[in-house]
Design a protein around this motif. Structure first.
Motif, PDB file in Angstrom:
ATOM      1  N   UNK B 412       0.832  -1.205   0.000  1.00  0.00           N
ATOM      2  CA  UNK B 412       0.000   0.000   0.000  1.00  0.00           C
ATOM      3  C   UNK B 412       0.865   1.254   0.000  1.00  0.00           C
ATOM      4  N   UNK B 423      11.788   7.640  -2.238  1.00  0.00           N
ATOM      5  CA  UNK B 423      10.752   7.668  -3.262  1.00  0.00           C
ATOM      6  C   UNK B 423      11.370   7.938  -4.632  1.00  0.00           C
ATOM      7  N   UNK B 428       6.842  14.793  -4.557  1.00  0.00           N
ATOM      8  CA  UNK B 428       5.414  14.575  -4.690  1.00  0.00           C
ATOM      9  C   UNK B 428       4.814  14.133  -3.362  1.00  0.00           C
ATOM     10  N   UNK B 429       5.616  13.490  -2.538  1.00  0.00           N
ATOM     11  CA  UNK B 429       5.102  12.907  -1.304  1.00  0.00           C
ATOM     12  C   UNK B 429       5.427  13.727  -0.064  1.00  0.00           C
ATOM     13  N   UNK B 430       6.603  14.328  -0.034  1.00  0.00           N
ATOM     14  CA  UNK B 430       7.040  15.038   1.161  1.00  0.00           C
ATOM     15  C   UNK B 430       7.790  16.289   0.750  1.00  0.00           C
ATOM     16  N   UNK B 431       7.718  17.330   1.557  1.00  0.00           N
ATOM     17  CA  UNK B 431       8.568  18.484   1.285  1.00  0.00           C
ATOM     18  C   UNK B 431      10.009  18.100   1.604  1.00  0.00           C
ATOM     19  N   UNK B 432      10.911  18.258   0.656  1.00  0.00           N
ATOM     20  CA  UNK B 432      12.307  17.897   0.895  1.00  0.00           C
ATOM     21  C   UNK B 432      13.151  19.164   0.968  1.00  0.00           C
ATOM     22  N   UNK B 433      14.301  19.092   1.641  1.00  0.00           N
ATOM     23  CA  UNK B 433      15.149  20.276   1.731  1.00  0.00           C
ATOM     24  C   UNK B 433      15.442  20.831   0.344  1.00  0.00           C
ATOM     25  N   UNK B 440       9.321  27.222   4.629  1.00  0.00           N
ATOM     26  CA  UNK B 440       8.940  27.512   6.002  1.00  0.00           C
ATOM     27  C   UNK B 440       9.747  26.729   7.029  1.00  0.00           C
ATOM     28  N   UNK B 441      10.465  25.710   6.620  1.00  0.00           N
ATOM     29  CA  UNK B 441      11.175  24.969   7.661  1.00  0.00           C
ATOM     30  C   UNK B 441      12.670  24.843   7.358  1.00  0.00           C
ATOM     31  N   UNK B 444      14.823  23.606  10.175  1.00  0.00           N
ATOM     32  CA  UNK B 444      14.999  22.166  10.409  1.00  0.00           C
ATOM     33  C   UNK B 444      16.176  21.633   9.607  1.00  0.00           C
ATOM     34  N   UNK B 447      19.227  22.568  11.252  1.00  0.00           N
ATOM     35  CA  UNK B 447      19.395  21.755  12.448  1.00  0.00           C
ATOM     36  C   UNK B 447      20.034  20.410  12.110  1.00  0.00           C
ATOM     37  N   UNK B 448      19.574  19.808  11.027  1.00  0.00           N
ATOM     38  CA  UNK B 448      20.129  18.514  10.637  1.00  0.00           C
ATOM     39  C   UNK B 448      21.599  18.655  10.259  1.00  0.00           C
ATOM     40  N   UNK B 451      23.619  18.710  13.320  1.00  0.00           N
ATOM     41  CA  UNK B 451      23.745  17.374  13.904  1.00  0.00           C
ATOM     42  C   UNK B 451      24.861  16.601  13.214  1.00  0.00           C
ATOM     43  N   UNK B 452      24.905  16.711  11.884  1.00  0.00           N
ATOM     44  CA  UNK B 452      25.920  15.958  11.149  1.00  0.00           C
ATOM     45  C   UNK B 452      27.320  16.485  11.449  1.00  0.00           C
TER      46      UNK B 452
END
Lengths: 111, 459
Positions: B412, B423, B428-433, B440-441, B444, B447-448, B451-452
């Protein structure tokens, strides 16, 4: 008339619409592809071993315009069908009163 | 250089060039199959062509080429496994005496890309629901099965070769075999979720990118100019210099008739000039003329291609009506058209061309003798029984041991994200950097990165 709106996971769109039709007889829905988040605040993805965060998750926004008397049963049908058993992310549903509902083809005022 | 060395040089240039064309058919399959399936599986389906060509190449290097073309008996080659450098560089010597006028290495390259094409066909019918490890396991098993049958029909002394079975470039060896395994896989996997309604009627699950499917088909057509003409294995066949040019001509005529036939038959039968059926018509025609291309007159190539396209248009919905979910149409396009092409060679083989190629006898139409048609039918029956039962048996065993079908929630969500964690079309599925909807983010993303950097410092 009452507008019943629901935010649900995309995989459940047809399940929820079928449930509303089977349990209340109401036919007709508008589906909007939406992104958003609840308390889980998005998700962390991995790509080539690097993680990146996405604040939003893919969701669907459903809108049903129903007779006042049906609203409560439509809401129950949606809530039951949208429940996945996961910890979070199943979404919400709510109603609001609407006025001046006009059927485009016939010009009929539905309420 | 001597005359003979020059001939070997010319043959090797042609065969290696043709092999490279056939290798590119993997790109054709990648686009065709990704285009005819859903967006959520696109990366998986395109990517699997790289994986299975890798598996096929390694298995073919270790055992396949030896089983297929090593010296041996009528049923199996018993020499030439994991070949030595000497064996690969030698021309016309044991263990690869089958290749009389090219080095063993050129023979290996040309044959391994055929094994890769046959294996690519298998997954068309198994698309969108098989587990990833099955590609490794069954890919290896099928490569061995394929190699045995190619020994029967193509190796000098193979038992069907001794009867004179005419399969110029593999309607039976490559396409029919791939389709038999595809059928076994589709039967064992069962249909995709939602393919059949409660009343058993088939639902359409449209492919997500028709231009991809068109590009894939054109790449396959292009690659087929290596597939069929390259099967001359040299620039001189039976005294005819440049015979491969003629084979390229019949190949193109059949494909052309298949495209025109496919769209017209679809227009008449399905009442719409369906683009995907035009593509299926081209491919079915190419499959059918693959056995016949060196043996038949141009008019026969046109007829073979035209009939094949009709078979494809009618058989794709027919396979569905039997309750078999074959997303690409491999069973109809490669299986039934492969059978037709193999039999049609027994009907239309022109005695003069048979003499040039040097395999079998003239077809029923010219000689009045049903001998060649009978040999073709015998080959189809033998290969059908062996390859279908070997494929079904091994997939059945894998299925009983570990299950070859993905879980419902994986199917599914799509194999891209569920099996590979990515993907085909992430935006199409998620907002990517850096992609749509990420303004708007930005915090984030920063932030990543931080972290790296911390990870790197800690390491």
């Amino acid at each position: 008339m009452v507008k019943v709106e629901a935010v649900i996971v995309r995989e459940r769109v047809e399940t929820v619409i079928d449930a509303v039709e089977e349990e209340t007889g109401h036919v007709g829905v508008t589906v909007v592809e939406a992104i958003g988040h609840g308390r889980e605040r998005g998700v962390t993805h991995e790509y080539r071993g690097r993680t990146f965060e996405s604040r939003f998750l893919p969701k669907a926004l459903l809108a049903f315009l129903v007779e006042d008397a049906l609203a409560e049963r439509v809401v129950s049908a949606i809530a039951d069908a949208a429940r996945s058993g996961h910890d979070s992310g199943d979404g919400l549903c709510w109603t609001s009163p609407v006025g001046n509902v006009v059927h485009h083809r016939t010009g009929e005022r539905l309420g | 250089m001597t005359h003979n060395q020059l001939l070997i040089a010319a043959n090797t240039i042609w065969v290696v060039f043709a092999a490279v064309l056939v290798m590119f058919m993997q790109a054709g399959f990648a686009f065709l199959e990704a285009g005819l399936t859903r967006m959520k599986n696109a990366a998986h389906i395109a990517g699997k062509n790289v994986l299975i060509f890798g598996v096929a190449s390694l298995v073919y290097w270790l055992v396949g080429f030896g089983l297929a073309f090593g010296n041996g008996n009528g049923f199996v080659g018993t020499h030439g496994f994991a070949p030595s450098v000497g064996a690969l560089l030698a021309v016309g010597k044991a263990p690869y005496a089958a290749f009389t006028s090219i080095p063993g290495a050129a023979g290996w390259l040309f044959e391994v890309v055929f094994a890769g094409v046959s294996l690519a066909i298998v997954w068309g019918a198994m698309a969108e629901r098989a587990k990833l490890w099955v590609y490794f396991a069954f890919g290896a098993i099928f490569t061995v099965v394929y190699s045995l049958v190619s020994h029967w029909i193509w190796a000098p002394g193979g038992w069907l070769q001794r009867f004179g079975m005419q399969d110029f470039a593999g309607s039976t060896v490559v396409h029919y075999q791939g389709a038999l395994a595809a059928l076994a896989g589709a039967l064992l996997l069962g249909p995709r979720i939602g393919k059949f309604g409660h009343d058993g009627r088939a639902n359409a699950i449209p492919g997500h990118n028709m231009p991809y499917a068109v590009l894939g088909t054109l790449i396959l057509w292009f690659g087929w100019f290596g597939f069929n003409p390259g099967s001359t294995l040299g620039v001189v066949s039976g005294g005819k210099v440049g015979f491969f040019g003629y084979v390229a001509l019949t190949t193109n005529l059949a494909a052309a008739a298949g495209g025109v036939g496919g769209i017209c038959v679809a227009w008449l039968v399905l009442r719409k000039p369906d683009v995907s059926m035009m593509l299926n018509g081209v491919l079915a025609a190419l499959v059918a003329v693959t056995a016949a291309c060196g043996f038949v007159a141009p008019w026969a190539a046109v007829l073979i291609g035209f009939v094949a396209s009709g078979i494809a248009v009618v058989a794709v919905p027919l396979v569905e009506r039997l309750g078999i979910d074959d997303p690409i149409g491999a069973v109809a396009v490669h299986g039934l058209a492969g059978v037709w092409g193999t039999l049609a060679t027994g009907l239309f083989a022109l005695p003069a061309l048979v003499a040039t190629v040097g395999v079998g006898r003239g077809g029923l139409l010219y000689t009045g003798s049903p001998y060649q048609l009978g040999v073709q039918a015998l080959g189809l029956l033998a290969v059908g029984a062996f390859t279908f039962s070997a494929s079904f048996g091994s997939l059945w065993t894998l299925n009983r041991l570990w299950g070859i079908r993905v879980e419902e929630h994986v199917e599914t969500a799509g194999l891209d994200v569920a099996e590979h964690g990515m993907w085909g079309y992430p935006e199409f599925y998620i907002p990517v950097p850096g992609g749509y909807g990420t303004e708007s983010h930005g915090h984030l993303v920063g932030h990543v990165h931080q972290l790296h950097e911390q990870d790197a410092e800690a390491a």
